[in-house]
Design an enzyme around this catalytic site. Structure first.
Site, mmCIF file in Angstrom:
data_model
loop_
_atom_site.group_PDB
_atom_site.id
_atom_site.type_symbol
_atom_site.label_atom_id
_atom_site.label_comp_id
_atom_site.label_asym_id
_atom_site.label_seq_id
_atom_site.Cartn_x
_atom_site.Cartn_y
_atom_site.Cartn_z
ATOM 1 N N ASN A 1 -52.956 -7.401 23.608
ATOM 2 C CA ASN A 1 -52.086 -7.123 22.581
ATOM 3 C C ASN A 1 -50.641 -6.721 23.248
ATOM 4 O OD1 ASN A 1 -50.331 -5.994 20.652
ATOM 5 N ND2 ASN A 1 -51.478 -4.173 20.017
ATOM 6 N N GLU B 1 -59.469 2.661 18.334
ATOM 7 C CA GLU B 1 -58.300 2.957 19.224
ATOM 8 C C GLU B 1 -57.765 4.290 19.066
ATOM 9 O OE1 GLU B 1 -56.280 -0.947 20.670
ATOM 10 O OE2 GLU B 1 -55.240 -0.019 18.939
ATOM 11 N N SER C 1 -55.312 2.559 26.603
ATOM 12 C CA SER C 1 -55.244 2.600 28.237
ATOM 13 C C SER C 1 -56.429 2.077 29.145
ATOM 14 C CB SER C 1 -55.258 4.072 28.914
ATOM 15 O OG SER C 1 -54.231 4.672 28.073
ATOM 16 N N HIS D 1 -53.071 -1.699 13.029
ATOM 17 C CA HIS D 1 -52.810 -0.942 14.392
ATOM 18 C C HIS D 1 -52.121 0.400 14.169
ATOM 19 C CE1 HIS D 1 -51.420 -0.182 18.412
ATOM 20 N NE2 HIS D 1 -52.093 -0.862 18.717
ATOM 21 N N GLU E 1 -49.622 1.634 15.671
ATOM 22 C CA GLU E 1 -48.362 1.562 15.523
ATOM 23 C C GLU E 1 -47.830 1.155 14.105
ATOM 24 O OE1 GLU E 1 -47.897 -0.521 19.079
ATOM 25 O OE2 GLU E 1 -48.792 1.200 20.492
ATOM 26 N N LYS F 1 -47.801 -6.496 21.846
ATOM 27 C CA LYS F 1 -46.990 -5.723 21.202
ATOM 28 C C LYS F 1 -45.663 -6.345 21.247
ATOM 29 C CE LYS F 1 -49.800 -1.737 22.020
ATOM 30 N NZ LYS F 1 -49.972 -0.307 22.246
ATOM 31 N N GLY G 1 -51.552 3.881 25.392
ATOM 32 C CA GLY G 1 -50.064 3.908 26.149
ATOM 33 C C GLY G 1 -49.931 5.484 26.845
HETATM 34 P P1 13P Z 1 -52.703 0.565 25.926
HETATM 35 O O1 13P Z 1 -53.635 -0.574 26.444
HETATM 36 O O2 13P Z 1 -51.401 0.235 26.327
HETATM 37 O O3 13P Z 1 -52.934 2.037 25.820
HETATM 38 O O4 13P Z 1 -52.566 -0.076 24.255
HETATM 39 C C1 13P Z 1 -53.773 0.019 23.526
HETATM 40 C C2 13P Z 1 -53.301 -0.655 22.138
HETATM 41 O O5 13P Z 1 -52.705 -0.183 21.665
HETATM 42 C C3 13P Z 1 -53.950 -2.032 22.201
HETATM 43 O O6 13P Z 1 -53.751 -2.391 20.821
#
Ligand code: 13P
Length: 251
Positions: free
Chosen positions: A9, A166, A212, A94, A96, A11, A172
Site C-alpha cells: 500500500n 491492521e 510495520s 483503511h 487512515e 499510500k 507506521g
Molecule cells: P506500515 O507497513 O507502514 O506500518 O503501514 C501499514 C499499512 O497501513 C498498510 O496498509
C-alpha cells in the site's frame, strides 16, 4: 491451502518516474501467481500507467473508491473507472480513511458491495486502536467491523474477499504486533467468518496482517496458521524490499 497474498500500500507516495522504475525492477522478480498473489496499491493518478506496464504476475490495486458509478461527487473515483483501468484490487476501510476522512462501517459496506458489482477484489481493513487493545476489546472491535463490512455479501461472493487485520497502533510506528498476537486476532476474525457463513468459507478466506511488516519479520508472520498474507506500507515503497517481502519463503 490458501494462496498467500502480499500487497503493498503505497499510500500518498511516489511520482510517475519513481513508480515506473519500481515496476520495471519488481516485475521480473515476484513469484508466479500460481504460488502467490502480489499486488501494488497505488495512488489513483498512477494506476493506468502501472496497469499498462504490469508484468505477468504483479497486479495493481487502488486504495479507495466511491460506491456510486457516477454523479456529483467531486474528487471521488468511480468503481467503474477502476474496473475500466484494469485495476484488480481495491483497499477499503483503511484505518487512515476511517481516521482522517470519517469513513464508517456503513460506508465501507456500501463500497464492498460496489466492488463486487464492478469486479474488483476488496481488501477490507479492520483493526483496533491502542486503547482498545489495552482494554481487551480488540475482538469486539474487529468483529463489529467485519460483520458490518460484510453485511448482505453472500457466501459465494465472500470467498474472494481479502481481509486485512491492521492494528492501528502498529501502522507506521515500527511496532509490529508479535506473530502470536497477529495470529490470534486473525484467528478470531476467521471464527467470525465461520459464524457468519460456514466452515468452507472460514477455511478458504484469506486474512492478511498489516502494520510495520518488513523483510525482517515477514517470514515469522507468514508461518502463522491464520495469516495468509501481508498488507505493507513503508516497506513496500522500496523495490528491493518489496521483492524480498514477496520472496519471504527464501529469507
Ligand atoms: P506500515 O507497513 O507502514 O506500518 O503501514 C501499514 C499499512 O497501513 C498498510 O496498509
Amino acid at each position: 491451502m490458501r494462496k498467500p497474498i502480499i500487497a503493498g500500500n503505497w499510500k500518498m507516495n511516489k511520482v510517475r518516474d519513481e513508480a515506473l522504475n519500481f515496476i520495471y525492477t519488481v516485475n521480473q522478480s515476484v513469484p508466479s501467481d500460481e504460488e502467490m498473489d502480489t499486488v501494488i496499491c497505488a495512488p489513483d493518478v498512477l494506476l493506468r500507467c502501472l496497469v499498462k506496464r504490469q508484468g505477468d504476475y504483479l497486479k495493481i490495486g487502488a486504495q479507495n473508491m466511491h460506491y456510486e458509478e457516477k454523479g456529483a461527487f467531486t474528487g471521488e473515483t468511480s468503481p467503474l473507472v477502476l474496473n475500466d483501468t484494469g485495476v484488480k484490487y481495491v483497499i477499503l476501510g483503511h484505518s487512515e480513511r476511517r481516521q482522517y476522512f470519517n469513513e464508517t462501517d456503513e460506508l465501507v459496506n456500501k463500497k464492498v458491495h460496489a466492488a463486487y458489482k464492478y469486479d474488483l477484489i476488496p481488501i477490507v481493513c479492520v483493526g483496533e486502536h491502542l486503547e482498545q487493545r489495552e482494554n481487551n476489546t480488540t475482538n469486539q472491535v474487529v468483529e463489529a467491523q467485519t460483520k458490518k463490512a460484510l453485511e448482505g455479501i453472500s457466501a459465494e461472493q465472500v470467498k474472494d474477499i481479502v481481509i486485512a487485520y491492521e492494528p492501528i497502533w502498529a501502522i507506521g510506528t515500527g511496532k509490529t504486533a508479535t506473530a502470536d498476537i497477529a495470529n490470534e486476532t486473525c484467528g478470531y476474525i476467521r471464527s467470525v467468518i465461520k459464524e457468519l457463513y460456514n466452515e468452507e468459507v472460514e477455511k478458504s478466506i484469506r486474512i492478511q496482517y498489516g502494520g510495520s511488516v518488513k523483510p525482517g519479520n515477514i517470514k515469522e508472520l507468514m508461518e502463522q496458521e491464520h495469516i495468509d498474507g501481508a498488507l505493507v506500507g513503508g516497506a513496500s515503497l522500496d523495490a528491493e524490499s518489496f521483492i524480498q517481502l514477496t520472496n519471504f519463503k527464501k529469507l
